[in-house]
Design a protein around this motif. Structure first.
Motif, mmCIF file in Angstrom:
data_model
loop_
_atom_site.group_PDB
_atom_site.id
_atom_site.type_symbol
_atom_site.label_atom_id
_atom_site.label_comp_id
_atom_site.label_asym_id
_atom_site.label_seq_id
_atom_site.Cartn_x
_atom_site.Cartn_y
_atom_site.Cartn_z
ATOM 1 N N ILE A 171 8.728 -59.610 4.078
ATOM 2 C CA ILE A 171 8.919 -60.168 2.731
ATOM 3 C C ILE A 171 9.558 -61.548 2.861
ATOM 4 O O ILE A 171 10.564 -61.703 3.575
ATOM 5 N N PRO A 172 9.023 -62.568 2.213
ATOM 6 C CA PRO A 172 9.632 -63.904 2.309
ATOM 7 C C PRO A 172 11.037 -63.907 1.719
ATOM 8 O O PRO A 172 11.296 -63.216 0.724
ATOM 9 N N PHE A 173 11.925 -64.690 2.323
ATOM 10 C CA PHE A 173 13.291 -64.748 1.791
ATOM 11 C C PHE A 173 13.824 -66.164 1.849
ATOM 12 O O PHE A 173 13.444 -66.968 2.695
ATOM 13 N N TYR A 174 14.703 -66.432 0.902
ATOM 14 C CA TYR A 174 15.271 -67.756 0.706
ATOM 15 C C TYR A 174 16.777 -67.675 0.922
ATOM 16 O O TYR A 174 17.424 -66.732 0.469
ATOM 17 N N VAL A 175 17.321 -68.679 1.582
ATOM 18 C CA VAL A 175 18.732 -68.681 1.947
ATOM 19 C C VAL A 175 19.385 -69.930 1.357
ATOM 20 O O VAL A 175 19.088 -71.048 1.782
ATOM 21 N N LEU A 176 20.263 -69.743 0.382
ATOM 22 C CA LEU A 176 20.945 -70.877 -0.233
ATOM 23 C C LEU A 176 22.394 -70.931 0.232
ATOM 24 O O LEU A 176 23.154 -69.988 0.034
ATOM 25 N N GLU A 177 22.772 -72.042 0.842
ATOM 26 C CA GLU A 177 24.159 -72.266 1.247
ATOM 27 C C GLU A 177 24.826 -73.170 0.221
ATOM 28 O O GLU A 177 24.437 -74.332 0.059
ATOM 29 N N THR A 178 25.807 -72.632 -0.497
ATOM 30 C CA THR A 178 26.451 -73.407 -1.551
ATOM 31 C C THR A 178 27.676 -74.164 -1.067
ATOM 32 O O THR A 178 28.148 -75.074 -1.747
ATOM 33 N N ASN A 179 28.210 -73.784 0.089
ATOM 34 C CA ASN A 179 29.406 -74.452 0.593
ATOM 35 C C ASN A 179 29.061 -75.674 1.443
ATOM 36 O O ASN A 179 27.943 -75.824 1.930
ATOM 37 N N ALA A 180 30.071 -76.515 1.634
ATOM 38 C CA ALA A 180 29.876 -77.714 2.452
ATOM 39 C C ALA A 180 29.660 -77.360 3.914
ATOM 40 O O ALA A 180 29.027 -78.116 4.654
ATOM 41 N N LEU A 181 30.194 -76.213 4.342
ATOM 42 C CA LEU A 181 29.978 -75.720 5.696
ATOM 43 C C LEU A 181 29.367 -74.331 5.621
ATOM 44 O O LEU A 181 29.917 -73.446 4.962
ATOM 45 N N ALA A 182 28.252 -74.136 6.290
ATOM 46 C CA ALA A 182 27.493 -72.893 6.161
ATOM 47 C C ALA A 182 28.219 -71.707 6.785
ATOM 48 O O ALA A 182 28.912 -71.832 7.803
ATOM 49 N N ILE A 196 28.229 -67.644 8.399
ATOM 50 C CA ILE A 196 27.504 -66.994 9.489
ATOM 51 C C ILE A 196 26.262 -66.269 8.985
ATOM 52 O O ILE A 196 25.188 -66.351 9.587
ATOM 53 N N ALA A 197 26.388 -65.539 7.868
ATOM 54 C CA ALA A 197 25.253 -64.759 7.358
ATOM 55 C C ALA A 197 24.074 -65.660 7.017
ATOM 56 O O ALA A 197 22.918 -65.343 7.320
ATOM 57 N N ASN A 198 24.351 -66.787 6.378
ATOM 58 C CA ASN A 198 23.264 -67.687 5.994
ATOM 59 C C ASN A 198 22.635 -68.380 7.202
ATOM 60 O O ASN A 198 21.414 -68.583 7.260
ATOM 61 N N LYS A 199 23.446 -68.738 8.190
ATOM 62 C CA LYS A 199 22.879 -69.309 9.418
ATOM 63 C C LYS A 199 21.946 -68.298 10.085
ATOM 64 O O LYS A 199 20.869 -68.655 10.581
ATOM 65 N N LEU A 200 22.358 -67.023 10.077
ATOM 66 C CA LEU A 200 21.515 -65.964 10.624
ATOM 67 C C LEU A 200 20.210 -65.871 9.855
ATOM 68 O O LEU A 200 19.131 -65.748 10.451
ATOM 69 N N GLY A 201 20.291 -65.954 8.517
ATOM 70 C CA GLY A 201 19.093 -65.854 7.694
ATOM 71 C C GLY A 201 18.055 -66.901 8.022
ATOM 72 O O GLY A 201 16.857 -66.606 8.126
ATOM 73 N N VAL A 202 18.496 -68.133 8.217
ATOM 74 C CA VAL A 202 17.555 -69.206 8.540
ATOM 75 C C VAL A 202 16.976 -68.999 9.941
ATOM 76 O O VAL A 202 15.780 -69.219 10.173
ATOM 77 N N LYS A 203 17.804 -68.567 10.887
ATOM 78 C CA LYS A 203 17.299 -68.305 12.235
ATOM 79 C C LYS A 203 16.258 -67.186 12.245
ATOM 80 O O LYS A 203 15.351 -67.171 13.089
ATOM 81 N N LEU A 204 16.383 -66.267 11.305
ATOM 82 C CA LEU A 204 15.415 -65.173 11.200
ATOM 83 C C LEU A 204 14.094 -65.613 10.562
ATOM 84 O O LEU A 204 13.136 -64.856 10.535
ATOM 85 N N GLY A 205 14.065 -66.825 10.017
ATOM 86 C CA GLY A 205 12.846 -67.320 9.401
ATOM 87 C C GLY A 205 12.936 -67.518 7.905
ATOM 88 O O GLY A 205 11.933 -67.812 7.245
ATOM 89 N N THR A 261 24.626 -79.164 -0.335
ATOM 90 C CA THR A 261 24.980 -80.514 0.106
ATOM 91 C C THR A 261 24.440 -80.745 1.508
ATOM 92 O O THR A 261 24.157 -79.802 2.242
ATOM 93 N N ALA A 262 24.336 -81.997 1.854
ATOM 94 C CA ALA A 262 23.881 -82.327 3.202
ATOM 95 C C ALA A 262 24.992 -82.060 4.214
ATOM 96 O O ALA A 262 26.174 -82.100 3.890
ATOM 97 N N GLY A 263 24.589 -81.778 5.456
ATOM 98 C CA GLY A 263 25.549 -81.642 6.530
ATOM 99 C C GLY A 263 26.274 -80.319 6.586
ATOM 100 O O GLY A 263 27.375 -80.244 7.146
ATOM 101 N N SER A 264 25.686 -79.261 6.043
ATOM 102 C CA SER A 264 26.355 -77.959 6.048
ATOM 103 C C SER A 264 26.329 -77.300 7.426
ATOM 104 O O SER A 264 27.054 -76.338 7.672
ATOM 105 N N GLY A 265 25.462 -77.785 8.306
ATOM 106 C CA GLY A 265 25.293 -77.145 9.595
ATOM 107 C C GLY A 265 24.179 -76.123 9.606
ATOM 108 O O GLY A 265 23.914 -75.487 10.624
ATOM 109 N N MET A 266 23.498 -75.956 8.462
ATOM 110 C CA MET A 266 22.361 -75.045 8.354
ATOM 111 C C MET A 266 21.115 -75.840 7.984
ATOM 112 O O MET A 266 21.153 -76.639 7.046
ATOM 113 N N PRO A 267 20.008 -75.681 8.699
ATOM 114 C CA PRO A 267 18.786 -76.401 8.338
ATOM 115 C C PRO A 267 18.328 -76.037 6.933
ATOM 116 O O PRO A 267 18.489 -74.900 6.492
ATOM 117 N N GLY A 268 17.761 -77.004 6.235
ATOM 118 C CA GLY A 268 17.220 -76.710 4.916
ATOM 119 C C GLY A 268 17.306 -77.889 3.975
ATOM 120 O O GLY A 268 18.168 -78.772 4.112
#
Length: 366
Positions: free
Chosen positions: A120-131, A133-142, A149-156
């Protein structure tokens, strides 16, 4: 768009900072795209009260807080994850989920893992200035990464923070009139809204307690002190509540906000075009100070370090702002030019269109 068959599960639990942006997108999906919205939650989180009150179906799973440092909970983590993922898979199958939208918190990691396992497709929104762990994992999973904001440390892609449209308030409208009547506030004196986040903040409460006699000489104070904290002493011109359910009303009557600078708080205050005094939470990885830094740099807000906070300093900054009409207007203009656009609707439209396109593609292949 005829999207009555769309089913989206939102995963943002624990604190209002995770819950509110997920609900904002969920409500936009339901209102504008006819989507069925289901929220994941845990017994430990504020979603127990917030989500049902907004009319959204809430399904409970085992909480999976990811420790920032090695400790005893780390050894239990694999077993908790296995249990929570199995529970989440059951929910996704039960509601025939077409997509998952996550914002971090206790329920996010199981949601991403379950969605990945079911294709199932999933979307990962990071609302903080620094991402986190759970959200970083989500993006790594696809997962499709989205950042406030820019520069959170999480691609997107950088999209901003989704807030409810109702928070773009009319200061002379029905919400403001109802709020003044409910909280016994007048239109003659400026209103200071104080909130320490969903749990309150002991340091802010202490500073307000010491400053309240001075502040209420010329201003009114509406204070959410937190359900877990002791109720402050009564004082003329001072309305103290354990929790403010009607935040749209509170923002509609406020002239200045004193608050933490969690990402969601900053977004909501900015959406209401209000100047603020931000007191970042002194814990975590320092993201709260970063969340409001752009507003301070733009002249839209003041930031006080928690360690420096005192009744005297609070009074000083409040009076500097509210007793200087030129500065107050300049701050309002600055915050208006720095607040996000209609992020919730934009994200909702993107999710709905991608689901519809995928369904059309699948039908064509058949």
């Amino acid at each position: 768009m005829n999207s009555q068959s769309i089913s989206v599960v939102i995963a943002g639990g624990g604190t209002a900072g995770h819950i509110e942006p997920a609900l904002a997108v969920g409500e936009a999906l339901a209102t504008e795209h006819g989507a069925r919205i289901t929220a994941l939650g845990t017994e430990k989180g504020l979603e127990r009260d917030i989500v049902p009150a907004r009319g959204v179906d809430l399904r409970m799973i085992t909480p999976v807080p990811i420790p920032r440092k090695p400790n005893a909970d780390l050894a239990k983590l694999p077993f908790k994850i296995i249990k929570a993922v199995a529970q989440t898979r059951k929910v996704l199958k039960d509601v025939h989920a077409d997509a998952v939208f996550g914002t971090g918190g206790y329920v996010a990691a199981p949601a991403y893992l379950a969605a990945k396992s079911l294709g199932i497709p999933f979307y990962v929104l990071e609302t903080n200035a620094l991402a986190g762990i759970a959200n970083k994992l989500g993006v790594k999973l696809g997962g499709i990464g989205l950042n406030a904001t820019a520069g959170s440390g999480m691609p997107g892609e950088v999209v901003g923070i989704p807030v409810r449209p109702s928070l773009a308030v009319d200061r002379e409208g029905a919400a403001a009139l109802a709020a003044r009547a409910k909280w016994n506030l007048t239109a003659e004196k400026p209103v200071i809204l104080v909130t320490g986040g969903s749990q309150g903040a002991a340091s802010i409460n202490a500073a307000v307690e010491g400053a309240i006699a001075d502040l209420t000489q010329d201003f009114q104070v509406l204070h959410a002190y937190g359900k877990k904290n002791a109720a402050p002493a009564a004082h003329d011109g001072y309305t103290a509540l354990p929790y403010i359910e009607d935040m749209a009303g509170a923002l509609a009557v406020a002239d200045l906000v004193i608050c933490r600078s969690g990402a969601m708080t900053v977004a909501e205050v900015s959406a209401a075009h209000l100047p603020a005094i931000y007191i970042p939470l002194p814990h975590g990885n320092g993201e709260q100070a970063l969340n409001s830094r752009h507003l301070v740099d733009a002249g839209a807000a003041v930031q006080i370090a928690d360690a420096d906070l005192s009744p005297e300093l609070l009074v000083h900054h409040v009076r500097e702002i509210l007793e200087d009409p030129i500065r107050l207007d300049a701050m309002r203009t600055a915050v208006a030019s720095n607040s996000a656009g209609d992020v919730a609707r934009t994200i909702a439209r993107r999710i709905a269109e991608q689901i519809t396109a995928a369904e059309a593609s699948a039908e064509k292949d058949v």
